[in-house]
Write a protein that holds these residues in place. Structure first.
Motif, PDB file in Angstrom:
ATOM      1  N   ASN A 196     148.909 -30.893 -39.613  1.00  0.00           N
ATOM      2  CA  ASN A 196     147.498 -30.710 -39.950  1.00  0.00           C
ATOM      3  C   ASN A 196     146.826 -32.028 -40.317  1.00  0.00           C
ATOM      4  O   ASN A 196     147.477 -33.076 -40.381  1.00  0.00           O
ATOM      5  CB  ASN A 196     147.348 -29.697 -41.096  1.00  0.00           C
ATOM      6  N   GLY A 197     145.532 -31.945 -40.589  1.00  0.00           N
ATOM      7  CA  GLY A 197     144.723 -33.141 -40.790  1.00  0.00           C
ATOM      8  C   GLY A 197     145.169 -34.018 -41.930  1.00  0.00           C
ATOM      9  O   GLY A 197     145.250 -35.241 -41.797  1.00  0.00           O
ATOM     10  N   ASP A 198     145.457 -33.418 -43.098  1.00  0.00           N
ATOM     11  CA  ASP A 198     145.861 -34.225 -44.248  1.00  0.00           C
ATOM     12  C   ASP A 198     147.125 -35.007 -43.965  1.00  0.00           C
ATOM     13  O   ASP A 198     147.233 -36.195 -44.301  1.00  0.00           O
ATOM     14  CB  ASP A 198     146.060 -33.322 -45.467  1.00  0.00           C
ATOM     15  N   GLU A 199     148.103 -34.360 -43.324  1.00  0.00           N
ATOM     16  CA  GLU A 199     149.363 -35.041 -43.024  1.00  0.00           C
ATOM     17  C   GLU A 199     149.180 -36.095 -41.930  1.00  0.00           C
ATOM     18  O   GLU A 199     149.893 -37.090 -41.899  1.00  0.00           O
ATOM     19  CB  GLU A 199     150.422 -34.011 -42.611  1.00  0.00           C
ATOM     20  N   ARG A 201     146.594 -38.082 -41.567  1.00  0.00           N
ATOM     21  CA  ARG A 201     146.110 -39.304 -42.216  1.00  0.00           C
ATOM     22  C   ARG A 201     147.269 -40.075 -42.847  1.00  0.00           C
ATOM     23  O   ARG A 201     147.382 -41.299 -42.689  1.00  0.00           O
ATOM     24  CB  ARG A 201     145.068 -38.951 -43.284  1.00  0.00           C
ATOM     25  N   THR A 202     148.120 -39.366 -43.571  1.00  0.00           N
ATOM     26  CA  THR A 202     149.252 -40.025 -44.236  1.00  0.00           C
ATOM     27  C   THR A 202     150.198 -40.618 -43.213  1.00  0.00           C
ATOM     28  O   THR A 202     150.658 -41.766 -43.355  1.00  0.00           O
ATOM     29  CB  THR A 202     149.999 -39.023 -45.126  1.00  0.00           C
ATOM     30  N   SER A 203     150.522 -39.843 -42.169  1.00  0.00           N
ATOM     31  CA  SER A 203     151.472 -40.314 -41.157  1.00  0.00           C
ATOM     32  C   SER A 203     150.935 -41.517 -40.394  1.00  0.00           C
ATOM     33  O   SER A 203     151.690 -42.428 -40.040  1.00  0.00           O
ATOM     34  CB  SER A 203     151.801 -39.172 -40.193  1.00  0.00           C
ATOM     35  N   ARG A 205     148.827 -43.788 -41.584  1.00  0.00           N
ATOM     36  CA  ARG A 205     148.880 -44.939 -42.476  1.00  0.00           C
ATOM     37  C   ARG A 205     150.302 -45.475 -42.605  1.00  0.00           C
ATOM     38  O   ARG A 205     150.515 -46.675 -42.768  1.00  0.00           O
ATOM     39  CB  ARG A 205     148.329 -44.558 -43.846  1.00  0.00           C
ATOM     40  N   ASN A 234     138.918 -36.071 -34.648  1.00  0.00           N
ATOM     41  CA  ASN A 234     138.413 -35.297 -35.770  1.00  0.00           C
ATOM     42  C   ASN A 234     138.103 -36.202 -36.952  1.00  0.00           C
ATOM     43  O   ASN A 234     138.842 -37.143 -37.243  1.00  0.00           O
ATOM     44  CB  ASN A 234     139.443 -34.240 -36.171  1.00  0.00           C
ATOM     45  N   GLN A 236     138.513 -35.838 -39.926  1.00  0.00           N
ATOM     46  CA  GLN A 236     139.511 -35.830 -40.982  1.00  0.00           C
ATOM     47  C   GLN A 236     140.441 -37.036 -40.918  1.00  0.00           C
ATOM     48  O   GLN A 236     140.865 -37.552 -41.938  1.00  0.00           O
ATOM     49  CB  GLN A 236     140.344 -34.539 -40.921  1.00  0.00           C
ATOM     50  N   TYR A 237     140.754 -37.478 -39.701  1.00  0.00           N
ATOM     51  CA  TYR A 237     141.694 -38.590 -39.591  1.00  0.00           C
ATOM     52  C   TYR A 237     141.184 -39.747 -38.738  1.00  0.00           C
ATOM     53  O   TYR A 237     141.914 -40.736 -38.526  1.00  0.00           O
ATOM     54  CB  TYR A 237     143.033 -38.098 -39.023  1.00  0.00           C
TER      55      TYR A 237
END
Length: 475
Positions: A196-199, A201-203, A205, A234, A236-237
């Motif tokens: 998903n979107g939150d993960e 972004r982390t991945s 980075r 998207n 989000q990322y």
């Protein structure tokens, strides 16, 4: 013996005598665009009072201005609006809006980070998709116009689907606009379906994804000419993807990677800005999405400026290469001048109309320039500048070629989109008095396609300043 206090003669350092071309225009109407400049001044040797010298200069300037005012009899009906437009622009600046704050069109529509669209090098643009806006086609159109200005011609569009995966590897970015969307281009955005979107972004980075295909595609820019690779991701990322591509060692540091996000403009501001970009046309679409409005404006603009057969009969084409847009605006300008003069195309003979407003006809004097349009009654020239395959310096060269030519004013007409995209450069070339930037009097115009009239740059600036004030919190 009585000493005589003889006057001393001073010669201006910039004194310059230029022959004035004598042709039928100067014989019939001996008035020239600039008043005669005094080449000599006489002052006494002991008169070193700076105040007196200042008063003398002021008096000379006043006399020159009065001479100019008395010698000028304008036939341009739109001149009556010039003082009002200039006053509006001045009032705007007094309210705190300076010319530097009036963004060009791409910066007005989008929040751009990492560079600018007017680059001569290939661009990779990470465009954030938002649920409230659709702007893919608008961004592609602005890239197309930028390409035409820098390279000439049109870029090839490569808007590719999933089934064309193998063809992507064989398609270079140069001379193209290539768009990938994270919702359809799985070959380059396969990581989107994994988490998903939150993960994401982390991945991104932390560099956990294998983006070698995407980075290799971007790295092709190293050996290519101008082109555009648009990555629609998207929101989000998208910022994390932009940061990753700018920092990864798999992409050369010289590669330009931009981040673009649509500004949440008020609906009325967005609609009016699009109308201004396309000649004040009425927008047929009821949608508030940028793509729908922009496409509707472009379509209506083309319909509005397409010339009639009668206008084509009296408007000559350039003997060299001339784009369709250039010729159409030339016809539009001829029609606007006839309308201003109260002359109906259908009621006058073709010969009389061609004599009244000659097109592509050589003038005498200077380098014998050939203006796009010469308005015989006012002795003014009109030059259309689309800026295809050139830059704003072409405008300067065009104006300079009329130095020493017996014309009253040089008018430069630009397409609305070109004017808004190059607003800063065009405004730098304006002058309140002849001699500040150019020897001749110069004015800039764009189109009011609805009223079939020329729209003064001063009016465009005033309207943009108003739109800026209504969107002020976005900057």
């Amino acid at each position: 013996m009585t000493e005589l206090d003889l006057p001393r003669m001073r010669i201006w350092e910039n004194a310059k005598l230029e022959p004035i071309a004598v042709d039928y225009c100067s014989i019939e109407q001996p008035e020239i665009g600039l008043p005669a400049r005094p080449l000599l001044s006489v002052t006494e040797i002991e008169d070193n009072d700076p105040v007196s010298e200042l008063d003398s200069r002021s008096s000379t300037q006043t006399t020159s201005e009065e001479s100019t005012s008395g010698a000028s009899t304008s036939t341009d009906a739109s001149d009556s609006n010039l003082s009002q437009a200039t006053t509006s622009a001045t009032d705007t600046e007094q309210e705190g809006i300076t010319p530097d704050q009036l963004h060009e069109l791409d910066e007005f529509l989008f929040d751009i980070d990492g560079g600018a669209l007017d680059s001569y090098d290939p661009l990779c643009i990470v465009a954030a998709k938002t649920p409230d806006e659709e702007y893919k086609q608008t961004l592609e159109t602005l890239c197309r116009e930028q390409f035409r200005q820098l390279n000439g011609g049109k870029p090839l569009a490569s808007l590719l689907a999933d089934s064309e995966g193998e063809a992507l590897e064989n398609t270079r970015v140069q001379n193209r606009i290539v768009s990938y969307d994270d919702a359809s281009s799985e070959e380059y955005f396969d990581f989107v379906s994994e988490i998903n979107g939150d993960e994401i972004r982390t991945s991104l980075r932390e560099g956990e994804f294998d983006l070698s295909k995407l980075t290799s595609r971007i790295d092709e820019f190293f050996s290519e000419t101008l082109g555009y690779l648009l990555l629609f991701a998207n929101e989000q990322y998208a910022p994390a993807l932009h940061d990753y591509l700018r920092s990864t060692d798999d992409v050369r540091e010289t590669t330009q990677i931009l981040s673009v996000r649509p500004r949440p403009l008020p609906e009325d501001v967005k609609r009016e800005l699009v109308r201004l970009a396309w000649g004040n046309v009425s927008l047929e679409s009821d949608s508030q999405k940028l793509d729908r409005l922009f496409h509707s404006g472009e379509d209506e603009f083309r319909k509005a400026i397409q010339p009639s057969g009668a206008l084509e009969e009296i408007t000559a084409r350039d003997e060299g290469e001339e784009s369709r847009l250039h010729y159409w605006i030339k016809c539009f300008t001829v029609e606007a001048l006839l309308k201003r003069d109260g002359v109906a195309v259908q009621e006058e003979s073709r010969i009389d109309l061609k004599e009244r407003i000659p097109t592509e006809t050589e003038l005498r004097g200077g380098g014998n320039p050939r203006p796009d349009i010469y308005h015989e009654p006012s002795r003014e020239v009109y030059e259309v500048e689309t800026l295809y395959e050139t830059d704003h310096k072409k405008i300067t060269r065009t104006i300079d070629k009329y130095e020493g030519v017996n014309v009253k004013r040089v008018n430069v007409v630009l397409p609305n989109l070109t004017c808004l995209r190059n607003l800063g450069a065009v405004r730098r070339k304006t002058q309140e008095e002849p001699g500040e930037m150019f020897h001749n009097e110069v004015r800039f115009w764009t189109l009011d396609a609805v009223e079939q009239e020329l729209l003064a740059l001063e009016d465009v600036v005033s309207r943009l300043a108003d739109l800026y004030n209504r969107s002020e919190k976005l900057w």
